[in-house]
Design an enzyme around this catalytic site. Structure first.
Site, PDB file in Angstrom:
ATOM      1  CE  LYS A 262      78.600  15.494  43.730  1.00 41.64           C
ATOM      2  NZ  LYS A 262      79.458  13.901  43.490  1.00 41.64           N
TER       3      LYS A 262
ATOM      4  CE  LYS B  80      88.177   8.234  51.853  1.00 40.97           C
ATOM      5  NZ  LYS B  80      88.792   8.657  50.958  1.00 40.97           N
TER       6      LYS B  80
ATOM      7  CE  LYS C 246      89.062  17.180  48.311  1.00 41.39           C
ATOM      8  NZ  LYS C 246      89.080  15.901  48.066  1.00 41.39           N
TER       9      LYS C 246
END
Ligand code: ADP
Ligand code: TRP
Length: 332
Positions: free
Chosen positions: A111, A194, A197
């Site tokens: 992050k 994979k 979204k």
């Protein structure tokens, strides 16, 4: 009965990958465990969603899990922010989490790299909140993917540390839940690994999309100019479409197109048309359910209230014990 806990990030619409990679295992767990599934809306504040987006996403995910078969009579399905004992225990557990270990967590480092302009304290203590979600129900198992393994390891560390510090056996150390049934990695339509979204336009097949949107995505999926040798290995993009077909179509349909591929007679247009039809047949009843549930505020409110009450009961039992252990003993 053993207890499992799992958190669901409220990120909006779910796709086929979420269903076969996560929801199916929840459906199995609710039959066999004392299971707690919750929507991790407090966690999602680290990214600063607008109030409308936050509420909308929680509602969407709740409706989708219900539509896919999570049964509030069989599991405890709740919204994290409905359980005030969670932030309470989070405050206590933060006192025993060290800056060094939190800074070393892979997800935190990630992050820091990817959102330099929003490195807030909530991100740093994300693993503490996640540990609390798990420990507050004294879970035996947590179903986690690879990316969450380190968080589970930290959960065990926090549990052990608390127990040692006070010389108690309050928190069991939870193990990763390993799925016995078949859990698959669902490939995306744009051949980037994979289904996700965030895989870009056209990658994911969402349950709550209209037929024509899904149909178009499948018809546009990348293929090639066709097989040229008998029984040749399928290139990744083609194999991906066959893998999706294996999940939603009759075995005889899959076999039919496999034979055509192996004899170099396959026509991708027909293949994709069949795939689109079978995907839509699979998705449509769930989508109808999602829409019905979203329109039924009374049902959603009953489910959330029932889940909150059950989660409260279990959480408050642990908190009573914890407050006493720590030395918060009321004078009144
Ligand atoms: P996305 O990759 O679309 O952002 P999430 O990370 O929100 O999805 O995933 C939520 C859950 O669904 C996780 O348990 C994850 O392992 C599972 N999942 C997501 N995509 C897939 C996929 N393509 N195949 C299998 N499982 C998946
Ligand atoms: N951190 C998890 C994720 O990113 C979500 C989560 C929050 C969770 N609390 C949890 C998962 C407790 C399992 C148990 O997907």
């Amino acid at each position: 009965m053993q207890t499992v806990v799992s958190g669901i990030r409220p990120t909006g619409k779910l796709h086929l990958g979420n269903y076969f990679g996560a929801v199916k295992s929840f459906l199995h767990m609710q039959e066999n465990y004392n299971s707690y599934f919750f929507i991790a809306d407090i966690h999602s504040l680290t990214t600063h969603p607008t109030p409308e987006d936050l509420h909308g996403n929680v509602k969407q995910v709740l409706a989708e899990y219900l539509a896919m078969g999570l049964d509030p009579e069989k599991c405890t399905l709740f919204v994290q922010s409905d359980v005030p004992q969670i932030p309470e225990l989070y405050t206590y557990m933060n006192m025993n989490a060290y800056l060094g270990e939190l800074e070393r967590s892979a997800s935190f480092k990630d992050k820091v790299k990817n959102q330099r302009n929003n490195v807030n304290a909530g991100l740093l203590t994300y693993p503490v909140l996640m540990a609390v979600d798990i420990l507050i129900h004294k879970a035996d198992f947590v179903p986690v993917g690879k990316d969450q393994e380190q968080h589970l390891e930290m959960t065990r560390d926090f549990a052990k540390r608390f127990n040692n510090m006070y010389g108690v056996q309050c928190f069991p150390e939870p193990d990763a839940y390993s799925q016995t049934g078949k859990l698959v990695k669902v490939p995306g339509l744009t051949n980037n690994g994979k289904m996700s979204k965030s895989g870009g336009e056209g990658d994911a097949i969402f349950f709550d999309d209209e037929d024509k949107v899904t149909h178009k995505k499948i018809m546009r999926a990348v293929t090639d100019s066709g097989p040229t040798e008998m029984n040749q290995t399928k290139p990744e993009a083609i194999q991906n479409l066959f893998d999706i077909m294996a999940l939603v179509s009759e075995p005889s349909t899959l076999e039919h197109f496999d034979k055509l591929y192996n004899s170099c007679e396959i026509r991708y247009g027909d293949f994709k048309k069949q795939l689109a039809e079978d995907v839509l047949n699979f998705v449509r009843p769930i989508r109808t359910q999602i829409q019905d549930i979203k329109a039924d505020s009374k049902y959603l409110s009953d489910v959330a209230a029932q889940g909150a009450a059950k989660a409260h009961e279990s959480a408050e039992k642990t908190l009573k014990e914890v407050r006493e252990i720590i030395g918060f003993r009321r004078f009144y």
